[in-house]
Design an enzyme around this catalytic site. Structure first.
Site, mmCIF file in Angstrom:
data_model
loop_
_atom_site.group_PDB
_atom_site.id
_atom_site.type_symbol
_atom_site.label_atom_id
_atom_site.label_comp_id
_atom_site.label_asym_id
_atom_site.label_seq_id
_atom_site.Cartn_x
_atom_site.Cartn_y
_atom_site.Cartn_z
ATOM 1 N N HIS A 188 13.134 46.221 67.546
ATOM 2 C CA HIS A 188 14.142 45.930 68.584
ATOM 3 C C HIS A 188 13.685 44.849 69.480
ATOM 4 C CE1 HIS A 188 12.224 49.536 69.699
ATOM 5 N NE2 HIS A 188 12.267 49.103 71.118
ATOM 6 N N ASP A 243 21.212 49.234 76.436
ATOM 7 C CA ASP A 243 20.160 50.331 76.437
ATOM 8 C C ASP A 243 20.749 51.643 77.053
ATOM 9 O OD1 ASP A 243 16.668 50.375 76.117
ATOM 10 O OD2 ASP A 243 17.749 51.982 77.545
#
Ligand code: 5GP
Length: 122
Positions: free
Chosen positions: A104, A33
């Site tokens: 996701h 991320d």
């Protein structure tokens, strides 16, 4: 909601935007991320065009679903976080705060993760 092929994860899948790749196979891409919320914060996405968990769980093929679940478990094992533990999370829709409209799974690890759901701030 219709799938927006110009969402940021679609661009990452097409290689138009870079990512720090963790894992890739036929059905799945996983990468760090960009704004980690824990020492380890990895995103696992299907290569297919699914807006959300709701869309994926309803419309993906069995091969895609099995491939995704197996890959997510393997990624956590490869990251070495099964012990002492980790969290998987999927935000689906507005109330969950989903920002990117490509399904996701978040994998969080590397510290005590605290309460499962933070108090509402609105
Ligand atoms: P959501 O809020 O939709 O569940 O999570 C979206 C996640 O995508 C956020 O944690 C955000 O930091 C991450 N993100 C947004 N844009 C990018 C990007 O361009 N690259 C990467 N690696 N992560 C991103």
């Amino acid at each position: 909601m219709a799938y927006d092929k110009d969402n940021i994860f679609a661009k990452i899948l097409r290689g138009e935007i870079p990512c720090k790749k963790v894992y890739e196979d036929e059905h799945v891409l996983a990468f760090h991320d960009i704004s980690p919320q824990a020492p380890i914060h990895v995103l696992v996405i299907p290569k297919g065009a699914y807006v959300s968990w709701d869309d994926f769980s309803q419309s993906a093929s069995e091969a895609e679903i099995v491939g995704f679940v197996r890959a997510a478990g393997r990624i956590a094992r490869d990251l070495g976080v099964v012990e002492p533990g980790y969290r998987v999370l999927a935000n689906s829709g507005a109330d969950a705060g989903q920002e990117v409209p490509h399904f996701h799974l978040h994998i969080f690890a590397g510290r005590r993760l605290g309460r499962m759901i933070a108090p509402a701030r609105d």
